[in-house]
Design an enzyme around this catalytic site. Structure first.
Site, short mmCIF file in Angstrom:
data_model
loop_
_atom_site.label_atom_id
_atom_site.label_comp_id
_atom_site.label_asym_id
_atom_site.label_seq_id
_atom_site.Cartn_x
_atom_site.Cartn_y
_atom_site.Cartn_z
N ASP A 109 1.10 -1.51 0.19
CA ASP A 109 -0.01 0.35 0.06
C ASP A 109 0.97 1.10 0.30
O ASP A 109 2.39 0.96 0.61
CB ASP A 109 -1.07 -0.23 1.61
CG ASP A 109 -2.01 -1.23 1.12
OD1 ASP A 109 -1.80 -1.49 0.53
OD2 ASP A 109 -2.42 -1.05 2.55
N ALA A 110 0.13 2.60 -0.82
CA ALA A 110 1.32 3.52 -0.73
C ALA A 110 1.12 3.79 0.86
O ALA A 110 2.61 4.61 0.78
CB ALA A 110 0.36 4.70 -0.95
#
Length: 257
Positions: A109-110
Site C-alpha cells: 500500500d502507498a
C-alpha cells in the site's frame, strides 16, 4: 528451445506475462510474419518474433536485475500512476528505470513501508505472485489498543474475509506502549490478499496505525552488517536470488489466467 510467447516476452523485459497475453490478443505480436495466438510457442534463437513490428533479438536481451528496495511512505508500488504520485521506479537511476524493463514484484500500500523486490525477470515475477506460491513475509505492525491473547489466537488461526478464510499466520507482540494505547506486533504471512493485515485488524477491533515489511523469506532490510535506509535499494546477493528462483521452481509453465 521453444517456450510460450508470454514467457519469452517476460524474460526479455517487454511485459509481464499477463501484459504479454494482452499484447498477443491485441495482434501486436507475430512469429515469422504471422500474427501470434495465445498459448503459442516459439524459439527466440530460430524464430523471428516481433512486437509492434520490432524484432526481438537474443543479443538485446537485458541483463537480469534483482533489487531489494526500502519503500518509503507515500510512494506507490507501480511502474506509473495516473494520479501523478511518485512510484518505486522514480527511486531508481533513469537508465535502470527506462531501459531494463524493471518492475515491482507484488505491491505494498502507498502508506506501507519496507521491503519490496524489483526485477526485470518477468518469469520469476510470475512465479512469485502466483496464488499457489507461498514465500513468508514478515511485518512489524502498530495497531490501536492492546489485543489480548485470545484475539491473537483468532488471528493466527485465520478469519473469513470476503467469504474465504485467511491462511494461518504467526502473530506475536513485540511491545506495548505503557498506557496501552497501541501495540507493536510481528506478523508473518504466507499469502498476500488485498490489504489483508488492515482488514483483519479492523475486523478484530484493533485498527492498524502503520505497517512496515521487514523481510521477504530470508531477505531482510536490516542485518547485523547493514541497514537499508528508506528510499534506498541494493542488489540481491547470489544466495537470495537462488532462494527466490528455488521457491518458484515447483510451478509448471502454464499460461497466466
Amino acid at each position: 528451445m521453444q517456450e510460450r510467447l508470454q514467457k519469452i516476452l517476460s524474460q526479455w523485459g517487454i511485459a509481464s506475462r499477463r501484459q504479454a497475453e494482452q499484447l498477443i490478443l491485441a495482434g501486436r505480436v507475430s512469429v515469422n510474419g504471422i500474427p501470434a495466438h495465445l498459448g503459442q510457442k516459439a524459439d527466440p534463437e530460430g524464430d523471428r518474433i516481433e512486437v509492434d513490428g520490432r524484432p526481438l533479438k537474443p543479443a538485446n536481451r537485458p541483463k537480469l536485475i534483482y533489487l531489494l528496495l526500502h519503500k518509503p511512505a507515500g510512494v506507490v508500488s507501480t511502474c506509473s500512476d495516473p494520479q501523478g504520485r511518485p512510484t518505486v521506479l522514480d527511486l531508481l537511476p533513469a537508465e535502470t528505470r527506462l531501459k531494463s524493463g524493471i518492475h515491482p514484484v507484488g505491491r505494498l500500500d502507498a502508506e506501507t513501508t519496507g521491503a519490496l523486490l524489483l526485477t526485470n525477470d518477468g518469469d520469476l515475477t510470475f512465479r512469485l505472485v502466483h496464488p499457489s506460491h507461498k514465500v513468508s513475509k514478515t511485518y512489524h505492525v502498530w495497531v490501536q489498543g492492546q489485543p489480548p491473547e485470545k484475539v491473537l489466537q483468532i488471528w493466527r488461526q485465520g478469519i473469513v474475509l470476503a467469504g474465504k478464510k485467511t491462511l494461518p499466520a504467526q502473530v506475536k507482540i513485540i511491545k506495548t506502549r505503557p498506557n496501552g494505547d497501541k501495540t507493536l506486533l510481528e506478523i508473518v504471512l504466507k499469502e498476500g490478499r488485498n490489504r489483508q493485515i488492515r482488514r483483519v485488524a479492523e475486523t478484530l477491533g484493533y485498527p492498524v496505525i502503520h505497517i512496515h515489511r521487514t523481510a521477504i523469506g530470508p531477505i531482510q532490510l536490516e542485518t547485523p552488517k547493514e541497514s537499508l535506509l528508506p528510499g534506498h535499494y541494493r542488489l540481491l546477493k547470489d544466495d537470495e536470488v537462488d532462494f527466490l528462483q528455488g521457491a518458484g521452481s515447483d510451478l509448471t509453465d502454464k499460461p497466466a489466467g
